[in-house]
Design a protein around this motif. Sequence first.
Motif, PDB file in Angstrom:
ATOM      1  N   ARG A   1      -2.877  -9.149  -4.263  1.00  0.00           N
ATOM      2  CA  ARG A   1      -3.548  -8.106  -5.050  1.00  0.00           C
ATOM      3  C   ARG A   1      -3.030  -6.747  -4.627  1.00  0.00           C
ATOM      4  NH1 ARG A   1      -9.610  -7.650  -2.384  1.00  0.00           N
ATOM      5  NH2 ARG A   1      -8.935  -7.114  -0.262  1.00  0.00           N
ATOM      6  N   TYR A   2      -3.213  -5.811  -5.526  1.00  0.00           N
ATOM      7  CA  TYR A   2      -2.846  -4.435  -5.243  1.00  0.00           C
ATOM      8  C   TYR A   2      -3.864  -3.534  -5.923  1.00  0.00           C
ATOM      9  CZ  TYR A   2      -0.514   0.070  -5.632  1.00  0.00           C
ATOM     10  OH  TYR A   2      -0.233   1.405  -5.591  1.00  0.00           O
ATOM     11  N   THR A   3      -4.461  -2.634  -5.165  1.00  0.00           N
ATOM     12  CA  THR A   3      -5.525  -1.756  -5.677  1.00  0.00           C
ATOM     13  C   THR A   3      -5.062  -0.317  -5.614  1.00  0.00           C
ATOM     14  OG1 THR A   3      -7.197  -3.292  -4.856  1.00  0.00           O
ATOM     15  CG2 THR A   3      -7.919  -1.056  -5.404  1.00  0.00           C
TER      16      THR A   3
ATOM     17  N   ASP B   1      -4.862 -10.837   0.446  1.00  0.00           N
ATOM     18  CA  ASP B   1      -4.459  -9.427   0.389  1.00  0.00           C
ATOM     19  C   ASP B   1      -3.060  -9.261  -0.182  1.00  0.00           C
ATOM     20  OD1 ASP B   1      -6.866  -8.638   1.438  1.00  0.00           O
ATOM     21  OD2 ASP B   1      -6.154  -8.647   3.520  1.00  0.00           O
TER      22      ASP B   1
ATOM     23  N   THR C   1      -7.323   0.865 -10.928  1.00  0.00           N
ATOM     24  CA  THR C   1      -7.637  -0.550 -11.157  1.00  0.00           C
ATOM     25  C   THR C   1      -7.071  -1.408 -10.047  1.00  0.00           C
ATOM     26  OG1 THR C   1      -7.459  -2.359 -12.750  1.00  0.00           O
ATOM     27  CG2 THR C   1      -5.559  -0.908 -12.516  1.00  0.00           C
ATOM     28  N   THR C   2      -7.398  -2.690 -10.111  1.00  0.00           N
ATOM     29  CA  THR C   2      -6.903  -3.681  -9.157  1.00  0.00           C
ATOM     30  C   THR C   2      -6.054  -4.696  -9.903  1.00  0.00           C
ATOM     31  OG1 THR C   2      -8.827  -3.433  -7.718  1.00  0.00           O
ATOM     32  CG2 THR C   2      -7.545  -5.468  -7.513  1.00  0.00           C
TER      33      THR C   2
ATOM     34  N   CYS D   1      -3.870  -8.166  -9.639  1.00  0.00           N
ATOM     35  CA  CYS D   1      -3.756  -9.374  -8.810  1.00  0.00           C
ATOM     36  C   CYS D   1      -3.017 -10.443  -9.583  1.00  0.00           C
ATOM     37  CB  CYS D   1      -5.128  -9.864  -8.375  1.00  0.00           C
ATOM     38  SG  CYS D   1      -6.160 -10.510  -9.710  1.00  0.00           S
TER      39      CYS D   1
ATOM     40  N   GLN E   1     -14.050  -5.901  -7.517  1.00  0.00           N
ATOM     41  CA  GLN E   1     -13.122  -4.869  -7.975  1.00  0.00           C
ATOM     42  C   GLN E   1     -12.519  -5.222  -9.328  1.00  0.00           C
ATOM     43  OE1 GLN E   1     -10.328  -4.661  -4.733  1.00  0.00           O
ATOM     44  NE2 GLN E   1     -11.552  -3.218  -3.539  1.00  0.00           N
ATOM     45  N   ARG E   2     -12.378  -6.505  -9.583  1.00  0.00           N
ATOM     46  CA  ARG E   2     -11.882  -6.945 -10.882  1.00  0.00           C
ATOM     47  C   ARG E   2     -12.995  -6.998 -11.925  1.00  0.00           C
ATOM     48  NH1 ARG E   2      -6.977  -7.628 -12.770  1.00  0.00           N
ATOM     49  NH2 ARG E   2      -7.577  -9.613 -13.745  1.00  0.00           N
TER      50      ARG E   2
ATOM     51  N   LEU F   1     -12.690  -8.742  -3.909  1.00  0.00           N
ATOM     52  CA  LEU F   1     -11.645  -8.831  -4.931  1.00  0.00           C
ATOM     53  C   LEU F   1     -12.244  -9.041  -6.314  1.00  0.00           C
ATOM     54  CD1 LEU F   1      -8.725  -9.223  -5.938  1.00  0.00           C
ATOM     55  CD2 LEU F   1      -8.907 -11.620  -5.231  1.00  0.00           C
TER      56      LEU F   1
ATOM     57  N   LYS G   1       0.822  -1.217   0.000  1.00  0.00           N
ATOM     58  CA  LYS G   1       0.000   0.000   0.000  1.00  0.00           C
ATOM     59  C   LYS G   1       0.847   1.255   0.000  1.00  0.00           C
ATOM     60  CE  LYS G   1      -4.028  -2.042   2.280  1.00  0.00           C
ATOM     61  NZ  LYS G   1      -4.923  -2.001   3.467  1.00  0.00           N
TER      62      LYS G   1
END
Length: 592
Positions: free
Chosen positions: A455-457, A452, A461-462, A464, A497-498, A494, A409
Amino acid sequence: MWRVNQARTLSKVRFLPIFAVSRRFLSATTVFQKKGKENGSEQDSSPDVVSNLQSKISPANQVPWYLQVVEKPPQSGPQTQLQTIQLPQGSPDSLKTITEFLRDKLALENILVFDLRQDKESFTTACSRIGDFMVLATGKSGKHCHKSFVEVNTLLKNIFMTVGDVEGNISAKELRKRQRRLARRSNLNRSAQATLSRQSALSDCWYMIDCHVDGIFVNILTENRRHELNLEELYAPESDRHLYERGPDAEASEQLDDDDNVLAGLRRLASRHQQRFYSTSASQDHSVYKSLLQQDFKRASQHISSPSLGSLKSVTQALETIQEGTEIDVNNWRRIFDRCWPLYVSKAEQDEYWSQRLYFFKLLNCAAPKRASVRAFLTDYLVLKAAQGGQLSRNDLCEFLQSVVATLKDDKTTDYWDLVAYNKLVVDAIKLYQVNNPEVIRNEQVVCGLIDTMRYTNSKTTVCLHAVYELIDFISEEFQARVPDSVVKNILTLLAQRHDWNKLFSFWAKCQGKTADLRPWPIFLDTFTNFADRQWMQYLINEGHLLWIKRNGVKITPELRTSLARLFSLAEPSGVAYKDLYNYLVDNATTA
């Protein structure tokens, strides 16, 4: 036989003239005395002369000089007083027997006895942990020390029926090997000073004897070696250690011998990283804390007496309270913390020591996430704990996963390949649990942490890993009875978000139990209201997915009622098209 007879003959011939002279002289004197009496004249001095002559040729004077016994005159002056040995209170009789034997029979000097029975945690050596009494005595030479060890071992055999273990006993064969080894180094040291140093190294010795009697250890040292080692500082009570402490100036002034002195080499190696002190106190820990607040690592290192829990707490507290925005010297902080870390941690103290280490590396990772990387967290905590025999817990793995997530993050430049690199570290961490705790992978918190880390948001966008879909399938198969609500929420978020709604519906269908529908319907509905557009909301309603609430007899809780109302209002703001379906699901369903 001929030689014996010849010797006897010579002895007779040697004393024959003396015997003849004496007989002739006595006969002459008797004649002289008779004539004197006849003439009526007596000489007063004649009897004295005769007696003196007779005394000179008396048989007593025929004893050779080397056989005559000479009586020594009585010695005058003060006699040497025996040392008074102070024994600890409640000490056994065996301690008194051994110490008096050292003083009276072996003539050892400066005998000290230290009580190790109380407050064992304040000592830093292994023998102080297993022993109860430590005896120190000084011998006059190396041979005296060796002879004393032999006599002490004889005493243990005869009186206590045991055999002592000794450290430092060097046989004559080993001594010759050392002398030959030193002779081969003659090209390096040709000076007379080097020769003298070798002789002094061979004459100084130290014998440490485990008596196997009431926890008694006996140290017999020469005077120079006792001054060099200063064992009193090791074994003295904490209240009396200041009497034996030697400062760094005194230590630096000592000249250590380089020739075949293993102990000197070890001490020099240790002095490169730490100064030799043994006493610890709260004031010193406070000095360490104050020095580290200013990041004065050299001064803080001087105040650290020995590895202890108090020093670790001081280092951790200083890192926690350091002013925000201060640039952290990560390498020196890690070095000063490792300086306070002991080589061996007892089982009773493992939890407290490892909790301090975990908290320290969390603070270091938060203060400087790039320089104190997650890899350092893995190697300096998880791998080290496993190597030192510590039990890796679920909380350790969760803290590591949280550190990975926090690093992702904070780094705004994270991409897919960064996720791949971090995922390799996570896999290495999980492998540490395969032997002792393989079930940790099925823990609810661990599963959420794994998701967690994959993935990176960002704001757009997200991103993963592709392996996250394999993890979702694994979760669906492993948790056949019921997938935990937190895991369901994490996976639904997840996938939403995708915008992978097909995978979302597939996973939701697999979460249904075989006997009853225990799925978290409010979480499922809130996922659509938070992330889906109106088209997907209408798709959810029109395709009849909500009818499973009625079919499976799901209880309508106030939370579920609120989620349904919000979903229908967003899908059709007028509230006309889906009014009948809403009333059917809410009014005619089973209520909680």
